[in-house]
Design a protein around this motif. Structure first.
Motif, mmCIF file in Angstrom:
data_model
loop_
_atom_site.group_PDB
_atom_site.id
_atom_site.type_symbol
_atom_site.label_atom_id
_atom_site.label_comp_id
_atom_site.label_asym_id
_atom_site.label_seq_id
_atom_site.Cartn_x
_atom_site.Cartn_y
_atom_site.Cartn_z
ATOM 1 N N SER A 257 -2.227 -0.526 -6.286
ATOM 2 C CA SER A 257 -3.681 -0.541 -6.146
ATOM 3 C C SER A 257 -4.097 -1.839 -5.468
ATOM 4 C CB SER A 257 -4.347 -0.437 -7.510
ATOM 5 O OG SER A 257 -4.208 -1.662 -8.196
ATOM 6 N N ARG A 258 -5.337 -1.824 -4.999
ATOM 7 C CA ARG A 258 -5.880 -3.010 -4.343
ATOM 8 C C ARG A 258 -5.683 -4.276 -5.178
ATOM 9 N NH1 ARG A 258 -9.222 -1.467 -0.079
ATOM 10 N NH2 ARG A 258 -7.530 -0.510 1.029
ATOM 11 N N GLU B 195 0.836 -1.194 0.000
ATOM 12 C CA GLU B 195 0.000 0.000 0.000
ATOM 13 C C GLU B 195 0.876 1.250 0.000
ATOM 14 O OE1 GLU B 195 -2.568 -0.411 3.381
ATOM 15 O OE2 GLU B 195 -4.319 -0.699 2.106
ATOM 16 N N GLU C 76 -3.652 -4.865 -7.633
ATOM 17 C CA GLU C 76 -2.245 -5.268 -7.776
ATOM 18 C C GLU C 76 -1.755 -5.972 -6.515
ATOM 19 O OE1 GLU C 76 -0.471 -1.848 -10.749
ATOM 20 O OE2 GLU C 76 -1.038 -1.314 -8.712
#
Lengths: 491, 1160
Positions: free
Chosen positions: B97-98, B92, B100
């Motif tokens: 991104s979420r 993070e 990924e």
């Protein structure tokens, strides 16, 4: 079995088991008569089917008939025992031997269900009795024998591993576990559940190791092989009113019946047709499944039957048409189903005879059992060996169990009548069913088995469930002679 | 629990303070203190609870709700993979991104970062982690929605992956579902496995099974057979599932690689609502991750959009849609047919208590609609979404009605509505419905033309007319503004000209010219017209208020009307308009614009159909039967599971009183060797769990039998003397035997069957609160949003408010009075009054528990519900496994729970009519235990397995990011609605939550477009709930249907019969003839009735499970409806046939009525 001292309470209880009340005077008459109580109760209940209270008059009639010996013959004969004469509808040489129409006793109570299953058990018990020396299941714990034979309802059939199976057997007195191995296991794995069977085996603790499974079955020596000079035609599942009804094929069929086909040989055959049997689903009905209105050409149920009647009007009137309903018709869905009510049946020409589902019909000495075939869905999905492509084999399984809808609680709805009309207590010469929209014929121990096809092409629903109907195929049977398969559908 | 705040506030570290407005800084400081106080308080409670739990009187000697700071920690705690939280945080921080992160974590798992795992386990963990990350670690789907992952072989011998989905995968939502498939594909490549190659039969099985699932359960979207085939043939991972339904496929059975013939719900969900519905989203991810083998998605996407996109979108956007009318339920009225005249008029905007799938109505509308619409009632709507909860907004129009005396009045206030409700004859117009822009964006629905409203008008006239307050102006001012400045007519005087034809307008004009006069008789100068039916109807269509007096139509406000008809104040034609001057099929609006020479706008170009969904709810959670404690009593407690009965129970003549046999855990004390079913042995030491092998009978310390390898059980059949236990418990807590019942359960369904201590049950019963399956006491409420409140409407004083940490109103002014509007802090809750009363009792229970059972100080010391203000609670939604910390700040007299949209989103709810629960934090910490959770699929759902302490709007359900937070929509917006623009055009223009996520302004400074007087003003309880019998409900529903102009009562009758009554009757009828039987004594069920006619277990008498009564109960109602209304013949015939069928089943044809005296 002679019971020496019988008290009033026992007699009342015996009647109560059959769902009857008995007048105190009547009880006295029975006790004093000295005739075997079970015989009197049995006969009286059957004779007074429908009335709840047995009067002294009823009993004195029963006693008179029993002593004159009239009763025995009838019991063996038709299963119709003592139906008043006028109820055996007589139209020419056709008589309706058994049919629930006008005789429904069902009120939907718990007692009705108890009486219904007891009737099923007793009827099948009496078929099995000559071959199985059954003892009550409740007495198994008290006896010392190793070899035992019992009769009961099969239930909870389970495969334990690849070589062992287990099921339970229930009679009025109790329940017992039955284990099976080897060949018997194979047999057990084909049990539907809820059929009445006999088991012969060895007692092990509180369970039985089965050596043999005995089905009520049809006697091997069965068979009415007299050749007749007329033809019977078997159809079902016409589905008038549906937008998938095959109009052209149907009119080709009517033309053939009337001897107006192109083929002379076929016309000749048509000439000998004397009877048409229709095993249900004459119309598509209304509200049978959700959103049915989208698949109907005739939305109005009356118009559907009017159209059906018009079509039957086109068939030459010397052919007798025996018509029984199915799950799409305008009668109750629960089986046994009564014949079409007057408002519909009155539309049809005089040569159409309306019967219930199932119905035993005697045609010039040939006993035909009509059954729409709702239970076929259940058993075909239960037994992997059976398939929709060979529906008559499923019907043979019904004959083997001597019951038209053994599986309870699945897709076949049951109306708990006092008497189980679905038991095949009399072996027919012909058994005719439909419902699954595929075609198949065969002989089973002398009984001609026919599952007639449909006059409807594949529906959306059938497409989804991979059911390929075989429409427009008609079985024509000459009793004691040939079976012809006529195809009116080319698609 | 160690938790600090530094993680949350990375902002303001680089001198950006100068940019931030002073006010923002004040609010920022306030929110910071707020978060600190929440954590401080949480820590305080945690310490007390830890002390109580350390006594060992519960299944575990420590608190069982771990606190998670953020998504990463929730994932770690939910999945029990050590170290995964740090990894996620690292990614993070690296700006991934979420999606990924899902793939990176999957790769880490496979490469052994979290231990060496075999292929199946690695695959399993990777897929679960992906779903967990994608669902913010909140829902139960990652643990419950994926049953297992297995390897199987293709016909060529190569290995492929099968994911067995289960029912709870539903809670993951489509996107997380497809990501699980994608991650599985990614991982199988890493592991060198082949793709799944389905056989033809297997494909056809999917084609049969998915529609069947739609039939027996429900699917939002049913893919066509071709789509299913496309997906199954091409998806490289086999989507399999556990059987979830009883229904079996009938076509493709017994396939070698498909283990069950029953319907697999999880599989159907993933294929239909996942891959098929979310194909465009999936495609985006595939492109981003650059994974090949998914090119076929294009076919799936293009199938849909290929033809239709070229169509005129604006026409499509306003086409009436009647989907919301499907599955209509009897007793829940239709308020408007699709897009019909007289239906709800759309107004764009977000009130301080709306947004996030709500619809705002004037409280007067609720009253006039027969009281069926209450605050929190769910409305199923035509557009933009499917449903929304109703909230009261006083700043929009109420309904217009015709009274029995013929008067037509606009009802704008609740009080007025109550006064006239009994004299309403016809509801001409339902009033306005407030829907915010964000809901259109969220639902991807094109904007539909806005009605002319004040917000729009005021932006058009700004700068053109003198500065003043124009909210309420008189007729003369309205006209002079138009004439002097050329601005459009004020919306208050804009009538619904487009609802009448030009001919009608002409008729009205001529009639007035002929029969109208101006008089001063009734108050001011009024227009008086001789009564004429047609003229009145036209006035009603226009929604012009008027009265009927002595055979005359009296209009008190008539000048604008006259002008719009081209008349002067002497009722002479000033500007004549001929029909042929107008276009083809001209409507009244064209006429009026021409005749008046004024810019008149369309007042109601868009109407929204609606019907009642489910009613609002505010009720304590009770299982049925509702237990006070999780202690098994077996049959000894009787049907009510009453401890008092069990205390007096004797099994046989010689049995000890109160001795019962129940299954309880098998534990043994390592010190003294005694067996126990509690954690604490009577000698004071902690016991240890032991296990029994059901096959070998041997006892082990392992969950797997050491001899046969079978699974062992952690419980055994105990002989327990509940009489002794009960009296000892009473003694322990110093209570006396009371009269009331104390209900336990028949048996425990948890893995080891760990029971609660009886003391808890005694105290719960004393305080009349009920326990839920996990040991907590809960209160359920419909979710409603609120972002701003007035202290007085929730019973707060300024002092109290300051105590709670509120210092400014929403504009940054100091708090001085209770009427100021204050912005709600994200974790603060306004509960229903009845919730307050129940939780007050819970606090009493908790205090007694602390004092008498744990020997500690009381905590709440509450004397009235208001004393709970400032205390912490846990909010928890069904299908999720993560609670959210909340704080009570007040109560409102509604049957719903108001909370910040963020709070609802943190629980993964929106406000479209769903409900969820709150529980007191201390109750949860003390009484919750995983040991109580049922050992079955879905058992871990709806339990606070982890607690979110501080909610971060970034880590909540993304739907709330689309909520708009401005104080007005720009003029361009209103104009764009006229061309049915896509709402996307305005993302970035109209500020939404998403635009604020980057900094701390996400927590404060939100705005709204519409105010409301009181968030609790309106109907409190829907008539659907207050009317008891179905007959009453239906007759009121039909009465309302007749009254509302926008409702076709015949259609309502037909739909009620067709979609509710008939299926119900038919279903019961079918069930009747294949029913089970039940013993009235011991409740034993029998599939087939025993031949003996009585219960084979206890000898009790048997009863039907489906009765005649349940079949015919709706038959008479259906018949009455069909007779009264214009119902199709088809439906009438269906009713008739069913009637015949019921007679045939329930009336003997042979019954001979014999009178008793015939015998004697």
């Amino acid at each position: 079995m002679v019971i020496k001292s019988i008290d009033t309470r026992t007699v009342v209880a015996k009647f109560a088991l059959n769902g009857k009340n008995v007048h105190p005077e009547a009880v006295k008459l029975i006790i004093n008569s000295g005739v075997d109580v079970d015989r009197v109760v049995d006969y009286a209940c059957r004779k007074c089917n429908g009335s709840f209270i047995i009067t002294p008059e009823d009993i004195s009639d029963v006693l008179k008939e029993l002593s004159s010996g009239r009763e025995e013959k009838k019991v063996f004969d038709t299963g119709l025992k003592d139906t008043p004469k006028e109820e055996v509808e007589s139209k020419g040489q056709i008589s309706i031997l058994k049919d629930v129409t006008g005789k429904s006793t069902c009120r939907g109570t718990v007692e009705d269900f108890v009486a219904y299953f007891n009737s099923r058990y007793e009827k099948l018990y009496s078929i099995l009795k000559p071959r199985v020396k059954a003892i009550p299941i409740g007495s198994l714990g008290r006896i010392k024998m190793e070899e035992v034979e019992v009769i009961g309802f099969a239930d909870n059939v389970r495969e334990l591993d690849s070589s062992k199976a287990m099921f339970e057997l229930e009679d009025k007195t109790g329940r017992v576990r039955v284990y099976a191995e080897g060949k018997v296991k194979e047999q057990v794995m084909e049990l539907f559940g809820d059929e009445v069977i006999g088991v012969a085996g060895r007692l092990r603790g509180r369970s039985i190791i089965a050596d043999r499974i005995i089905f009520p079955d049809v006697p091997i020596s069965n068979g009415n092989r007299k050749r007749r000079d007329f033809l019977m035609v078997f159809i079902s599942d016409v589905h008038f009113g549906s937008n998938t009804f095959l109009k052209e094929e149907w009119s080709r069929f009517v033309k053939w019946l009337n001897g107006e086909s192109e083929n002379e040989k076929l016309n000749e055959l048509a000439h000998s047709v004397k009877y048409i049997f229709v095993a249900g689903d004459l119309t598509d009905g209304v509200g049978i499944y959700p959103d049915q209105e989208k698949e109907l050409e005739i939305l109005d149920i009356y118009q559907q039957y009017e159209f059906a009647a018009e079509q039957f009007d086109l068939i030459r009137e010397d052919i007798k048409i025996i018509l029984s309903p199915g799950n799409h018709d305008a009668v109750r869905q629960a089986e046994p189903q009564p014949a079409l009510p007057k408002e519909f049946s009155s539309l049809f020409p005089k040569n159409v005879i309306h019967v219930g589902n199932p119905a035993y019909v005697d045609v010039e000495g040939i006993k035909v059992l009509l059954y729409h075939g709702r239970s076929l869905d259940d058993i075909i999905s239960r037994v992997p060996r059976l398939s929709y492509e060979r529906p008559h084999e499923a019907v043979m399984e019904l004959l083997k169990r001597r019951h038209l809808a053994p599986l309870y609680g699945e897709r076949s709805p049951i109306a708990p009548e006092k008497e189980d009309y679905l038991v095949i207590d009399d072996v027919p010469d012909v058994i005719h069913s439909g419902h699954v929209h595929t075609y198949g014929t065969g002989f089973y121990r002398g009984v001609f088995v026919i599952n007639s096809s449909t006059w409807q092409s594949q529906t959306e629903f059938q497409k989804k469930v991979n059911l390929n109907p075989v429409p427009g195929n008609v079985a024509v049977y000459q009793p004691g002679g040939n079976v012809y398969r006529l195809k009116f559908y080319s698609g | 629990m160690i938790i600090t705040l530094d993680k949350f506030f990375p902002l303001f570290d680089d001198g950006s303070r100068d940019e931030a407005a002073e006010i923002n800084f004040k609010l920022y400081e306030e929110i910071r203190r707020y978060h600190e106080s929440l954590l401080r308080e949480l820590e305080r409670l945690y310490k007390i609870a830890e002390r109580a739990r350390s006594l060992g009187l519960d299944p575990k000697p420590h608190v069982e709700i771990p606190v998670a700071r953020n998504m990463a920690e929730r994932v770690e705690k939910l999945l029990d993979i050590n170290g995964i939280a740090r990894k996620i945080e690292d990614y993070e921080n690296a700006g991934l991104s979420r999606v990924e992160i899902c793939f990176r974590i999957a790769k880490d798992i496979v490469s052994g970062e979290f231990g060496n795992l075999d292929k199946e386990t690695a695959m399993d963990k990777a897929v679960r982690a992906a779903v967990a990350i994608q669902t913010e670690g909140v829902v139960a789907a990652p643990i419950e929605g994926i049953a297992k992952i297995r390897l199987d072989r293709n016909l060529d011998g190569s290995e492929f992956v099968k994911i067995y989905y289960a029912g709870p995968i539903r809670s993951a939502g489509g996107t997380a579902q497809v990501i699980s498939v994608l991650v599985a594909d990614y991982v199988r490549r890493l592991l060198g496995l082949n793709r799944y190659i389905p056989t033809e039969e297997e494909i056809l099985r999917y084609c049969e099974e998915i529609p069947l699932y739609k039939k027996v359960a429900n699917l939002q979207y049913l893919p066509s057979d071709d789509e299913i085939r496309l997906i199954v043939e091409n998806c490289p991972v086999c989507i399999d599932g556990e059987p979830t339904e009883d229904a079996e496929v009938s076509g493709y059975r017994n396939l070698p690689r498909v283990e069950t013939n029953r319907v697999r719900g999880g599989m159907a969900l993933v294929i239909a609502e996942g891959i098929a519905l979310k194909a465009p989203k999936l495609k985006k991810i595939v492109d981003k991750i650059k994974i090949d083998g998914w090119e076929w998605l294009d076919k799936l996407i293009n199938k849909d959009s290929g033809g239709s996109e070229t169509k005129d979108e604006s026409k499509d956007a306003v086409k009436p849609k009647d989907k919301y009318l499907a599955d209509i339920v009897a007793g829940r009225p239709v308020f408007s047919h699709p897009s019909r005249k007289g239906g709800f008029r759309l107004r764009y905007g977000r009130a301080r208590n709306s947004g996030f799938a709500t619809v705002g109505l004037n409280p007067a509308t609720m009253v006039i609609a027969g009281g069926f619409i209450a605050i929190g009632t769910q409305l199923k709507v035509e557009r933009p979404g499917k449903a929304g909860s109703v909230i009261p907004v006083t700043s929009i129009d109420g309904p217009t009605v015709r009274l029995k005396n013929g008067d037509v009045v606009r009802v704008n206030s609740y009080d007025e509505a109550v006064k006239i409700r009994d004299s309403v004859e016809k509801i001409l117009d339902m009033g306005e419905i407030l829907i915010n822009f964000g809901d259109f964006l969220e639902n991807n629905h094109p904007l539909i033309p806005a009605g002319y409203c004040y917000e729009w008008w005021v932006q058009e006239v700004r700068g053109k007319i003198p500065e003043s307050d124009y909210t309420r102006i008189d007729e003369d001012t309205a006209l002079s503004l138009c004439d002097n400045y050329g601005v459009p007519l004020h919306p208050d005087y804009t009538y619904l000209w487009h609802d009448i034809s030009a001919e009608d307008a002409l008729y009205l004009r001529d009639y007035i010219v002929k029969n109208g006069k101006i008089e001063g008789k009734y108050g001011k100068s009024s227009l008086i017209i001789k009564f004429d039916r047609k003229a009145k109807e036209i006035l009603e269509d226009l929604l012009v208020e008027h009265k009927i007096r002595e055979g005359y139509i009296v209009l008190e406000r008539w000048k604008v009307l006259a002008r719009c008809l081209g008349l002067n104040e002497d009722l002479k034609i000033q500007k004549d308009v001929k029909l042929d001057e107008l276009g083809e099929h001209p409507d009244g609006l064209e006429f009026a614009r021409k005749a008046s020479c004024i810019d008149i706008r369309a007042k109601a170009p868009s109407r929204i159909g609606a019907r009642m969904g489910r009613p609002e709810k505010s009720k304590e959670r009770m299982m049925s039967p509702a237990p006070h404690m999780l202690f098994p009593l077996g049959e000894a407690g009787g049907k009510t599971r009453d401890l008092k009965k069990a205390v007096d129970y004797t099994k046989g003549y010689n049995a000890t009183k109160g001795e019962i046999e129940v299954e309880l855990p098998l534990r043994a004390c390592p010190e003294c060797g005694r067996e126990s079913f509690y954690l604490k042995c009577s000698c004071g030491a902690f016991t240890e769990q032991h296990y029994l092998c059901p096959a070998c009978g041997i006892r082990t310390r392992d969950e797997v039998c050491e001899r046969c390898g079978r699974e062992t059980t952690g419980y055994k059949l105990w002989k327990v003397n509940v009489r002794e236990l009960y009296h000892r418990a009473l003694e322990n807590i110093g209570e006396r035997d009371s009269n009331g019942t104390i209900k336990g359960v028949i048996g425990l369904t948890s893995r080891n069957k760990f029971p609660e201590r009886m003391e808890k049950g005694i105290l719960r019963a004393k305080n009349k609160v009920y326990v839920f399956k996990d040991g907590t006491v809960r209160y359920d409420m419909t979710d409603l949003p609120v972002t701003h409140f007035r202290p007085k409407e929730i019973g707060l004083t300024v002092e109290k408010l300051k105590e709670l940490g509120y210092e400014y109103d929403y504009l940054g002014n100091d708090l001085r009075n209770e009427d100021q509007i204050v912005e709600l802090k994200p974790q603060d809750l306004i509960l229903s009054k009845s919730a307050g009363e129940y939780l007050f009792r819970v606090s009493k229970f908790v205090d007694e528990l602390l004092v008498k059972f744990y020997g500690l100080e009381p905590f709440y010391n509450a004397e009235k519900p208001e004393d709970l203000i400032g205390h912490l609670v846990i909010g928890l939604a069904p299908h999720t496994s993560a609670g959210v910390l909340g704080r009570i700040i007040g109560f409102a007299d509604v049957n719903a729970g108001y909370a910040h949209p963020y709070f609802h989103a943190a629980k993964r709810r929106n406000c479209d009519g769903d409900e969820d629960c709150v529980m007191l934090l201390m109750d949860g910490l003390l009484n919750f235990s995983r040991e109580f959770l049922p050992d079955k699929r879905g058992g871990q759902m709806d339990a606070p397995l982890v607690l979110t302490a501080i909610l971060d709007p970034k880590e909540v359900d993304g739907e709330v990011h689309n909520m708009d937070v401005t104080d007005s929509y720009p003029l361009e917006f209103y104009l764009a609605t006229l061309r049915c623009a896509h709402p996307k055009e305005f993302s970035g223009v109209i500020e939404r939550v998403e635009d604020r996520l980057g900094d701390e302004r996400k927590y404060f400074g939100l705005k709204f477009t519409h105010d409301t007087d009181d968030i609790a003003l309106g109907i409190k309880s829907s008539a659907y709930k207050t009317l008891k019998s179905m007959q009453d409900k239906v007759s009121h529903q039909m009465e309302l249907a007749r009254k509302i102009r926008a409702v076709d009562e015949h259609d309502v009758a037909e739909r009620v019969i067709k979609t509710h009554f008939l299926p119900d009757i038919i279903g019961n009828l079918r069930a009747f003839s294949r029913q089970e039987f039940r013993c009235v004594n011991c409740n034993q069920k029998f599939r087939r009735i025993p031949l003996a006619g009585k219960c084979t277990r206890c000898g009790g008498s048997l009863t039907l499970t489906v009765h005649e009564g349940s079949i015919v109960k709706y038959l008479d109602l259906s018949k009455t409806l069909a007779e009264t209304y214009n119902v199709s013949d088809y439906t009438r015939q269906r009713i008739r046939l069913i009637e015949v069928e019921t007679q045939s089943l329930f009336e003997s044809e042979l019954k001979r009525q014999i009178k008793i005296d015939e015998f004697f």
